[in-house]
Design an enzyme around this catalytic site. Structure first.
Site, short mmCIF file in Angstrom:
data_model
loop_
_atom_site.label_atom_id
_atom_site.label_comp_id
_atom_site.label_asym_id
_atom_site.label_seq_id
_atom_site.Cartn_x
_atom_site.Cartn_y
_atom_site.Cartn_z
N LYS A 208 16.37 -1.57 -7.81
CA LYS A 208 15.45 -0.99 -9.05
C LYS A 208 16.63 -0.71 -9.86
CE LYS A 208 11.27 1.19 -7.49
NZ LYS A 208 10.95 2.61 -6.93
N LEU B 154 1.08 -1.22 -0.12
CA LEU B 154 -0.11 0.00 0.04
C LEU B 154 0.87 1.24 0.14
CD1 LEU B 154 -2.55 -0.95 2.93
CD2 LEU B 154 -2.83 -1.50 0.35
N GLY C 7 9.65 -2.02 -8.96
CA GLY C 7 9.16 -1.68 -10.34
C GLY C 7 8.88 -0.18 -10.60
N GLU D 49 8.77 0.88 3.49
CA GLU D 49 9.41 1.57 2.34
C GLU D 49 9.78 2.75 2.44
OE1 GLU D 49 8.28 -0.20 -1.25
OE2 GLU D 49 10.12 0.69 -2.47
N ASN E 166 7.34 6.63 -0.04
CA ASN E 166 7.99 7.37 -1.08
C ASN E 166 8.65 8.80 -0.04
OD1 ASN E 166 5.74 6.00 -3.20
ND2 ASN E 166 7.92 6.11 -3.70
N ASP F 194 4.49 1.68 1.52
CA ASP F 194 5.66 2.35 0.68
C ASP F 194 5.37 3.75 0.82
OD1 ASP F 194 7.49 3.79 -0.86
OD2 ASP F 194 6.97 2.70 -2.72
O1 NPG Z 1 4.44 -2.57 -9.97
O2 NPG Z 1 5.73 -1.23 -11.46
C1 NPG Z 1 4.99 -1.27 -10.21
C2 NPG Z 1 5.18 -0.02 -9.62
C3 NPG Z 1 5.37 -0.28 -8.32
O3 NPG Z 1 5.04 1.33 -6.67
C4 NPG Z 1 5.63 0.93 -7.48
N1 NPG Z 1 6.53 1.72 -7.96
O4 NPG Z 1 7.69 4.06 -5.45
O5 NPG Z 1 8.44 2.18 -5.97
C5 NPG Z 1 7.86 3.28 -6.27
C6 NPG Z 1 6.77 3.25 -7.21
C7 NPG Z 1 6.95 4.00 -8.57
C8 NPG Z 1 5.94 4.10 -9.46
C9 NPG Z 1 8.36 4.77 -8.42
C10 NPG Z 1 6.28 5.10 -10.28
C11 NPG Z 1 8.54 5.44 -9.65
C12 NPG Z 1 7.43 5.74 -10.57
#
Ligand code: NPG
Length: 368
Positions: A263, A162, A291, A214, A191, A189
């Site tokens: 990543k 989430l 991702g 995260e 961010n 997560d």
């Molecule tokens: O499943 O590809 C996926 C997205 C997973 O949440 C996800 N990515 O902060 O990790 C992250 C986030 C992200 C999305 C990061 C878009 C950057 C751009």
């Protein structure tokens, strides 16, 4: 291998639903693709930079510019080109890791296709399929969230992540635990949306038995994460802070993380991503593959990476239909909560010509 030219291609892929995180909302995936043409084979690299500089300082337009102006000339000047020479050739250019990763990936793909070897084999994969998690953006209500989580669990996803931000943290976690029970693998997560002073609020997540939280704090705040880790019981995982195998080693030594999200775009490519995996494995830290809303091209490489032995947690590796009605490649389809690791040469997937043409917004051929 001799480089003959590079095609820069921009594609605009509509997302099936908007994706909101603390770093912004994405509605269309505006992707820079690189196709390198060598005397032996062609290779593809997907740049994970978003349309705007909100998750990271990189963005698609800037990536195209640095590739065109600096990265291709640097690689073109390399006498014996192979993927292992790319990072050294690009080292004089500071930063721009996502752009560098895309170019190295394309060169590696060409090299492996020429040799008939797969990414999985090259990176050291030990699994034929990988367990899949799904990342759920910030939604407008708890009801909507419960419906979304229920749908993904029904589809077979083995772990739920989430997105959280101040004002959307304890309530959604509590609601998901209450509705779906203690057995669901659940993580959050942030961010980088919190400050050290939010430790008490983040400790309110402790009772919910999360796999990890995260990147709660700022990218450059390793000490802050180390302090926070002493004040909460949820394991701290780093994403944005880990920009290389060296920063991973530093973060681990400082006690700033117990888990790492790997990543490839964020660390400059799959070869450095494998080194991050190796450093973490040497210290006994589990890793998982992050991702960035990749198309099938980027997803194929992520699935190969996630098959390495240290990737012991399900990654943000979803099926194509999580994001796209039509993927650029043959779609990745969930089988019993897993995706199969491509075994063909290079990435093991090809863009579908018709789809690629339809979503392309610009192409530029740079001959060498
Ligand atoms: O499943 O590809 C996926 C997205 C997973 O949440 C996800 N990515 O902060 O990790 C992250 C986030 C992200 C999305 C990061 C878009 C950057 C751009």
């Amino acid at each position: 291998m001799k480089l003959e030219g590079v095609e820069l291609r921009r594609v605009a892929m509509p997302l099936v639903a908007p994706f909101r995180s603390a770093s912004g909302v994405e509605t269309t995936r505006d992707v820079l693709l690189l196709r390198v043409v060598t005397d032996q084979a062609e290779g593809w690299g997907e740049c994970v930079a978003m349309a705007g500089p909100h998750y990271s300082s990189e963005y698609a337009e800037a990536a195209a510019s640095v590739v065109r102006r600096f990265l291709i000339p640097a690689v073109a000047a390399t006498p014996r080109l192979d993927a292992y020479a790319v990072a050294a050739a690009l080292a004089p250019v500071k930063g721009h890791r996502m752009a560098k990763a895309a170019l190295e990936t394309a060169v590696l793909d060409a090299e492996l296709r020429a040799e008939g070897r797969s990414f999985a084999r090259e990176l050291g994969a030990v699994r034929a399929r990988v367990p899949c998690g799904v990342s759920i953006g910030i939604l407008s209500s708890i009801g909507e969230l419960i419906d979304a989580v229920g749908g993904y669990l029904d589809a077979g996803y083995l772990r739920i992540k989430l997105k959280i931000a101040p004002g959307w943290d304890v309530e959604p976690v509590r609601a998901v635990r209450e509705r779906f029970g203690a057995d669901v693998l659940l993580q959050v997560d942030a961010n980088a949306a919190y400050a050290p002073a939010d430790a008490r609020q983040l400790a309110r997540l402790d009772p919910y038995d999360l796999l990890l939280i995260e990147q709660p704090l700022a990218e450059d705040d390793l000490l802050g994460h180390a302090e926070l880790a002493k004040r909460i019981t949820t394991p701290v995982c780093l994403d944005e802070s880990i920009t290389s195998a060296r920063t991973a080693a530093t973060a681990i030594a400082l006690g700033a993380c117990a888990v790492v999200n790997v990543k490839p775009g964020r660390v400059g490519g799959y070869l450095e991503a494998r080194r991050v995996h190796d450093v973490c494995a040497a210290h006994g830290l589990p890793v998982w593959c992050g991702g960035e809303l990749e198309t099938g091209l980027g997803r194929a490489a992520n699935v190969a990476l996630a098959a390495l032995p240290g990737f012991t947690l399900p990654g943000d590796i979803s099926a194509s239909d999580r994001y796209f009605a039509t993927d650029l490649t043959a779609p990745f389809v969930l089988e019993d909560g897993h995706l199969p690791v491509p075994a063909g040469p290079g990435l093991g997937v090809e863009p579908l010509a018709g789809v690629l043409d339809e979503v392309t917004t610009a192409t530029e051929w740079l001959p060498l």
